[in-house]
Scaffold this motif. Structure first.
Motif, PDB file in Angstrom:
ATOM      1  N   THR A 283       0.813  -1.224   0.000  1.00  0.00           N
ATOM      2  CA  THR A 283       0.000   0.000   0.000  1.00  0.00           C
ATOM      3  C   THR A 283       0.841   1.266   0.000  1.00  0.00           C
ATOM      4  O   THR A 283       0.298   2.356  -0.214  1.00  0.00           O
ATOM      5  N   GLY A 284       2.141   1.171   0.289  1.00  0.00           N
ATOM      6  CA  GLY A 284       2.973   2.365   0.391  1.00  0.00           C
ATOM      7  C   GLY A 284       2.723   3.169   1.647  1.00  0.00           C
ATOM      8  O   GLY A 284       3.118   4.332   1.725  1.00  0.00           O
ATOM      9  N   ARG A 285       2.110   2.549   2.657  1.00  0.00           N
ATOM     10  CA  ARG A 285       1.807   3.233   3.907  1.00  0.00           C
ATOM     11  C   ARG A 285       2.322   2.406   5.081  1.00  0.00           C
ATOM     12  O   ARG A 285       2.299   1.172   5.044  1.00  0.00           O
ATOM     13  N   TYR A 286       2.783   3.106   6.122  1.00  0.00           N
ATOM     14  CA  TYR A 286       3.276   2.408   7.292  1.00  0.00           C
ATOM     15  C   TYR A 286       2.147   1.624   7.980  1.00  0.00           C
ATOM     16  O   TYR A 286       0.976   2.020   7.919  1.00  0.00           O
ATOM     17  N   PRO A 287       2.477   0.508   8.640  1.00  0.00           N
ATOM     18  CA  PRO A 287       1.420  -0.320   9.245  1.00  0.00           C
ATOM     19  C   PRO A 287       0.555   0.435  10.240  1.00  0.00           C
ATOM     20  O   PRO A 287      -0.657   0.212  10.306  1.00  0.00           O
ATOM     21  N   TRP A 288       1.170   1.301  11.041  1.00  0.00           N
ATOM     22  CA  TRP A 288       0.373   2.011  12.055  1.00  0.00           C
ATOM     23  C   TRP A 288      -0.604   2.990  11.427  1.00  0.00           C
ATOM     24  O   TRP A 288      -1.654   3.262  11.994  1.00  0.00           O
ATOM     25  N   SER A 289      -0.291   3.523  10.249  1.00  0.00           N
ATOM     26  CA  SER A 289      -1.249   4.405   9.583  1.00  0.00           C
ATOM     27  C   SER A 289      -2.409   3.613   8.984  1.00  0.00           C
ATOM     28  O   SER A 289      -3.478   4.169   8.738  1.00  0.00           O
ATOM     29  N   LEU A 290      -2.194   2.314   8.759  1.00  0.00           N
ATOM     30  CA  LEU A 290      -3.256   1.436   8.264  1.00  0.00           C
ATOM     31  C   LEU A 290      -4.069   0.819   9.395  1.00  0.00           C
ATOM     32  O   LEU A 290      -5.104   0.200   9.145  1.00  0.00           O
ATOM     33  N   VAL A 508       7.949   0.524   2.117  1.00  0.00           N
ATOM     34  CA  VAL A 508       6.821   1.366   1.722  1.00  0.00           C
ATOM     35  C   VAL A 508       7.158   2.174   0.470  1.00  0.00           C
ATOM     36  O   VAL A 508       6.253   2.700  -0.204  1.00  0.00           O
ATOM     37  N   ASP A 509       8.443   2.269   0.105  1.00  0.00           N
ATOM     38  CA  ASP A 509       8.842   3.012  -1.090  1.00  0.00           C
ATOM     39  C   ASP A 509       8.633   2.211  -2.377  1.00  0.00           C
ATOM     40  O   ASP A 509       8.668   2.796  -3.469  1.00  0.00           O
ATOM     41  N   LEU A 510       8.436   0.902  -2.284  1.00  0.00           N
ATOM     42  CA  LEU A 510       8.324   0.085  -3.494  1.00  0.00           C
ATOM     43  C   LEU A 510       7.063   0.415  -4.284  1.00  0.00           C
ATOM     44  O   LEU A 510       7.070   0.436  -5.517  1.00  0.00           O
ATOM     45  N   PHE A 511       5.951   0.645  -3.585  1.00  0.00           N
ATOM     46  CA  PHE A 511       4.686   1.002  -4.241  1.00  0.00           C
ATOM     47  C   PHE A 511       4.839   2.260  -5.092  1.00  0.00           C
ATOM     48  O   PHE A 511       4.584   2.224  -6.314  1.00  0.00           O
ATOM     49  N   PRO A 512       5.253   3.407  -4.522  1.00  0.00           N
ATOM     50  CA  PRO A 512       5.377   4.600  -5.371  1.00  0.00           C
ATOM     51  C   PRO A 512       6.497   4.485  -6.406  1.00  0.00           C
ATOM     52  O   PRO A 512       6.395   5.085  -7.483  1.00  0.00           O
ATOM     53  N   GLY A 528       5.427   6.239   1.551  1.00  0.00           N
ATOM     54  CA  GLY A 528       6.615   5.900   0.783  1.00  0.00           C
ATOM     55  C   GLY A 528       7.004   6.999  -0.185  1.00  0.00           C
ATOM     56  O   GLY A 528       6.243   7.925  -0.473  1.00  0.00           O
ATOM     57  N   ARG A 529       8.213   6.869  -0.727  1.00  0.00           N
ATOM     58  CA  ARG A 529       8.770   7.868  -1.629  1.00  0.00           C
ATOM     59  C   ARG A 529       9.165   7.214  -2.944  1.00  0.00           C
ATOM     60  O   ARG A 529       9.668   6.096  -2.974  1.00  0.00           O
ATOM     61  N   ASN A 530       8.936   7.897  -4.063  1.00  0.00           N
ATOM     62  CA  ASN A 530       9.309   7.414  -5.384  1.00  0.00           C
ATOM     63  C   ASN A 530      10.831   7.516  -5.549  1.00  0.00           C
ATOM     64  O   ASN A 530      11.399   8.612  -5.532  1.00  0.00           O
ATOM     65  N   LEU A 531      11.487   6.366  -5.711  1.00  0.00           N
ATOM     66  CA  LEU A 531      12.948   6.329  -5.828  1.00  0.00           C
ATOM     67  C   LEU A 531      13.417   6.224  -7.273  1.00  0.00           C
ATOM     68  O   LEU A 531      14.617   6.046  -7.519  1.00  0.00           O
ATOM     69  N   ALA A 532      12.504   6.321  -8.232  1.00  0.00           N
ATOM     70  CA  ALA A 532      12.869   6.089  -9.635  1.00  0.00           C
ATOM     71  C   ALA A 532      13.901   7.105 -10.134  1.00  0.00           C
ATOM     72  O   ALA A 532      14.798   6.755 -10.912  1.00  0.00           O
ATOM     73  N   ALA A 533      13.802   8.358  -9.699  1.00  0.00           N
ATOM     74  CA  ALA A 533      14.732   9.382 -10.190  1.00  0.00           C
ATOM     75  C   ALA A 533      16.166   9.053  -9.797  1.00  0.00           C
ATOM     76  O   ALA A 533      17.092   9.144 -10.621  1.00  0.00           O
ATOM     77  N   GLU A 534      16.394   8.668  -8.546  1.00  0.00           N
ATOM     78  CA  GLU A 534      17.742   8.321  -8.107  1.00  0.00           C
ATOM     79  C   GLU A 534      18.253   7.075  -8.829  1.00  0.00           C
ATOM     80  O   GLU A 534      19.458   6.968  -9.116  1.00  0.00           O
TER      81      GLU A 534
END
Length: 643
Positions: A283-290, A508-512, A528-534
Motif C-alpha cells: 500500500t505504500g503506507r506504514y502499518p500504524w497508519s493502516l 513502503v517506497d516500493l509502491f510509489p 513511501g517515496r518514489n525512488l525512480a529518479a535516483e
C-alpha cells in the motif's frame, strides 16, 4: 418399466425450482458485488471489475448448486416416495443455507454485544471483530476455487451438502413449497408458461455477462505498459543473497536478476512479521497508519493496494499467497481478479500456479502478478533434493533435533540452550530453503524471458531471521538489523542494469517507485517515496528517517527509526511464554557500528526524539477487525506469532 423410468424423469416443478435457484444464486452474486464495490469506494472501470468478479464467483456457485441439487434429488427419488416435494425442499434448503451464512455474523455480534471484554476470545478486540472474522474467513474459504480444490482432493466431501439443505429445507421450505405447488397446479390446467422461464434464463445470462462486457468497454488504455511481477520471499535475510555479499551461492537466479537491474542497498522493512510488513509494502503506507498492529487487524477497505491501482489502469491482476496473513481474509484480495492459495507452502506449487495463469492470460492486456513464497520461514524443511554442500557440516542428529520441535518458541529455547552446532544446523536448513525458492524463481524467470513480453520484476522480503544475534532467534519480537534489513531488487525495461543505490529507504517506497517507473500518478496519503529518479541518475538516496513497529506480542509497541547514520530502538520488556524478553532503549551509531553493539542512549549528540517521533508515528489508523479461530490461533502460536 415405463412407470419406473418416469420416476427418474424431472418434473416441471423441479425444473422451475432449479431455474429459480440459478437466478437466486446470480442475484446474490450481484448483491455481493455491489456491496464490495461500495465498501471499496470504486468507480468506473474498478466498479465494473468488482461486479464482474462477483459474477465470476456466482456462476460456479450456481452451476455447483444445480449439480448438487440434481444429485440429491436423484438419490432421494430412489429412496423416497414423494420426490417432487423433497426436491423443492432441498432447493429451499440451499437458499436457507446461504441466508444463514450471510446472517450469522451480525447475529453473533448481537449475541456477544453485552459480554464483558474479558470473556471474549483472546484475539477478539470486540464483538464487531468477531463478526468481521466470520464475514472474511468463512466467505473467503467458501470461494468456488477453494471448494473445487477441496472436492478434488476429497471426493467424499460431495456427500456433505446432503445434510444441511435437507434439514434447513424441511424447516424453512413449507411456505414456498405450498406457493409453488399451487401455482404449478394452476398452470398445468392451462398451457405451461415456458416463455416466462425462457425470459428468466435469458435475463440470468445477461446479468452474468453484462459486468464483464462493461469492464472491457470501460478499461483504460495501456496495453503497451510492461507487466509487473512482484515477488515477496518471506523471512529472507538480506545477507543470505549473493548480490548482497553472501559468497555461498545460495541465490544464483536472484543474483542474475540483480545484475540486470537495481539493488537497493539499505532497504528496511517497517516490521519484523508478515501481516504488517506486507500491508505496508503493498500500500505504500506504514502499518500504524493502516491500523495494522496485531493478528486481529485486517487491511481496511479504505487502503489503496498496488493491485487496485494497477487494476484501475487496465491490468489483469492475479496473486498466489502461501500464508493466511497475506490472503483474502486479511483484506489482501483487494484489487485482484483472483487470489489463490496453493495446496502446499512449497515454492514449486506457487510457481506452478503462476505458470498456469500466465499460460491462460490475455496477451494484449498488461498483467500484475504477485507471488508470496513461504519456504524460508520456520519450520526449516527443505526439499530432499537440495545439494549436499548446503548441509555440509551438519549431522543427522542435529537436523532431527531442529525438526522435532512443533512450536517456534520451543525451538528458540532449544537453540539458545543447545550447542553451537544446533544453531549452525538450523541456519543451514534455512539457507537450503532459500536455495529451493531461488531454483523455482529461475524457472519462472526463464519462462518470462521466453515469453518476450516486457516486465518489471521486483523481489523483496517482509523481514529477516535471527540466529543468535543479540541472543535472539526467529523474528517478530525485536527490530534489530538482522530482522529488518531485506533485499530489494528491481529489473525491467528502462531500469538501469548493475546499479547499487545506497541511502535510507523502506519497503513502503516500493509502491510509489513502481508507479514512477510506469509513469502513473501517485495516489494521495502515501508514506513511501518514489525512488525512480535516483535509480535513473545512479545517485544516493536523500537523507530521511524511516521506521518500523511491532505490536503483536507486546503491550507497548516496539519501534525503531533510522537515517542510516543513527538508529533509535525503543527497547522492549515483555514476558513471552513465561520468560522475560528485555532489551533497553538504545541509540546505535550504524555508520561506525553496524552490529548495534554500543548503546549511545543519553549522550548529548544523539538526535532529538521530540522532533523525530511525531514525524514518523503520528498517523495512527484503524484497521479492519478480524478474529482468529481456535485452529488458526494454535497454528499461529506454533509459528511464533502469538505467546
Amino acid at each position: 418399466m415405463d412407470r419406473k423410468a418416469n420416476r427418474f424423469r424431472p418434473t416441471e416443478l423441479e425444473w422451475q425450482a432449479a431455474l429459480l435457484a440459478l437466478g437466486l444464486a446470480v442475484a446474490l452474486g450481484l448483491i455481493d458485488g455491489l456491496r464490495q464495490a461500495a465498501a471499496q469506494g470504486y468507480a468506473g472501470h474498478l466498479y465494473w471489475r468488482a461486479l464482474a468478479a462477483a459474477m465470476h464467483r456466482a456462476a460456479p456457485w450456481a452451476m455447483a448448486g444445480l449439480m448438487l441439487a440434481a444429485a440429491q434429488v436423484w438419490l432421494l427419488r430412489v429412496l423416497l416416495v414423494h420426490p417432487r416435494r423433497i426436491g423443492l425442499v432441498l432447493v429451499t434448503g440451499w437458499v436457507a443455507g446461504a441466508l444463514l451464512l450471510s446472517g450469522l455474523p451480525p447475529a453473533l455480534q448481537t449475541l456477544t454485544a453485552r459480554l464483558p471484554r474479558e470473556k471474549l476470545p483472546v484475539f477478539a478486540a470486540d464483538p464487531a471483530s468477531m463478526a468481521a472474522f466470520l464475514q472474511k474467513i468463512v466467505g473467503a474459504l467458501l470461494m468456488p476455487d477453494r471448494l473445487w480444490i477441496a472436492f478434488a482432493d476429497q471426493p467424499a466431501l460431495w456427500l456433505l451438502p446432503l445434510g444441511l439443505p435437507l434439514v434447513l429445507g424441511l424447516l424453512a421450505g413449507i411456505a414456498p413449497l405450498l406457493v409453488l405447488r399451487r401455482w404449478s397446479a394452476v398452470e398445468t390446467a392451462a398451457k405451461p408458461r415456458w416463455w416466462f422461464w425462457g425470459l428468466w434464463v435469458a435475463a440470468v445470462l445477461a446479468l452474468l455477462n453484462a459486468p464483464r462486457w462493461l469492464t472491457e468497454t470501460t478499461r483504460p488504455g495501456g496495453d503497451n505498459r510492461p507487466d509487473v511481477i512482484f515477488i515477496s520471499i518471506d523471512t529472507l535475510r538480506r545477507d543470505a543473497v549473493g548480490a548482497y555479499g553472501n559468497p555461498a551461492g545460495f541465490t544464483p537466479n536472484l543474483d542474475r536478476l540483480a545484475a540486470r537491474g537495481v539493488r537497493l542497498v539499505d532497504l528496511r522493512a517497517p516490521s519484523s512479521w508478515t501481516l504488517t510488513s506486507h500491508g505496508a509494502m503493498l500500500t505504500g503506507r506504514y502499518p500504524w497508519s493502516l491500523g495494522l498492529r496485531t493478528v486481529a487487524d485486517a487491511l481496511p477497505p479504505s487502503a489503496r493496494t498496488l493491485a487496485e491501482e494497477l487494476a484501475a489502469r487496465g491490468y489483469d491482476t492475479y496473486g498466489v499467497v502461501t500464508h493466511l496473513f497475506v490472503d483474502a481474509p486479511y483484506g489482501f484480495g483487494q484489487g485482484f481478479d483472483r487470489i489463490d492459495h496453493p495446496s502446499s507452502e512449497r515454492a514449486g506449487d506457487t510457481v506452478a500456479l503462476a505458470e498456469r495463469w500466465l499460460a491462460k492470460r490475455r496477451a494484449n492486456v498488461p498483467a500484475f502478478l504477485f507471488l508470496h513464497f513461504y519456504d524460508p520461514h520456520w519450520p526449516y524443511r527443505p526439499p530432499a533434493d537440495v545439494p549436499d554442500r548446503l548441509l555440509a557440516g551438519t549431522t543427522e542428529a542435529d537436523r532431527r533435533e531442529v525438526d522435532r520441535h512443533h512450536d517456534a518458541f520451543e525451538l528458540i529455547d532449544a537453540l539458545r540452550g543447545g550447542p553451537p552446532s544446533l544453531t549452525a544446523t538450523a541456519q543451514a536448513l534455512y539457507h537450503a530453503e532459500i536455495w529451493a525458492v531461488d531454483r523455482e524463481l529461475g524457472r519462472l524467470f526463464d519462462r518470462l524471458d521466453r515469453a518476450g513480453r516486457p516486465a518489471i520484476v521486483v523481489v523483496t522480503a517482509d523481514h529477516g531471521e535471527m540466529f543468535g544475534e543479540h541472543d535472539m532467534y526467529g523474528h517478530g519480537m525485536t527490530l534489530f538489523e538482522d530482522e529488518i534489513r531485506v533485499p530489494g531488487l528491481l529489473a525491467g525495461p528502462g531500469i538501469p542494469a548493475g546499479r547499487a543505490i545506497e541511502g535510507p529507504c523502506n519497503t513502503v517506497d516500493l509502491f510509489p517507485t513502481l508507479l514512477g517507473w510506469l509513469d502513473l500518478p501517485m495516489p494521495p496519503g502515501l508514506d513511501g517515496r518514489n525512488l525512480a529518479a535516483e535509480m535513473r541518475l545512479d545517485q544516493p538516496l536523500p537523507w530521511r528517517w524511516v521506521g518500523g513497529e511491532n505490536a503483536s506480542l507486546t503491550k507497548v509497541p516496539v519501534r525503531y527509526a533510522t537515517d542510516n547514520r543513527w538508529k533509535w530502538f525503543s527497547g522492549m520488556s515483555q514476558e513471552i511464554k513465561k520468560k522475560p524478553v528485555e532489551y533497553p532503549a538504545a541509540w546505535y551509531r550504524l555508520a561506525d557500528e553496524p552490529g548495534e553493539t554500543i548503546n549511545h542512549f543519553g549522550e548529548p549528540d544523539v538526535p532529538r526524539l521530540d522532533e523525530l517521533l511525531p514525524r514518523l508515528f503520528a498517523a495512527q489508523g484503524r484497521g479492519d477487525a478480524v478474529t482468529i479461530s481456535p485452529e488458526q490461533r494454535d497454528k499461529l502460536r506454533q509459528l511464533g506469532y502469538l505467546p
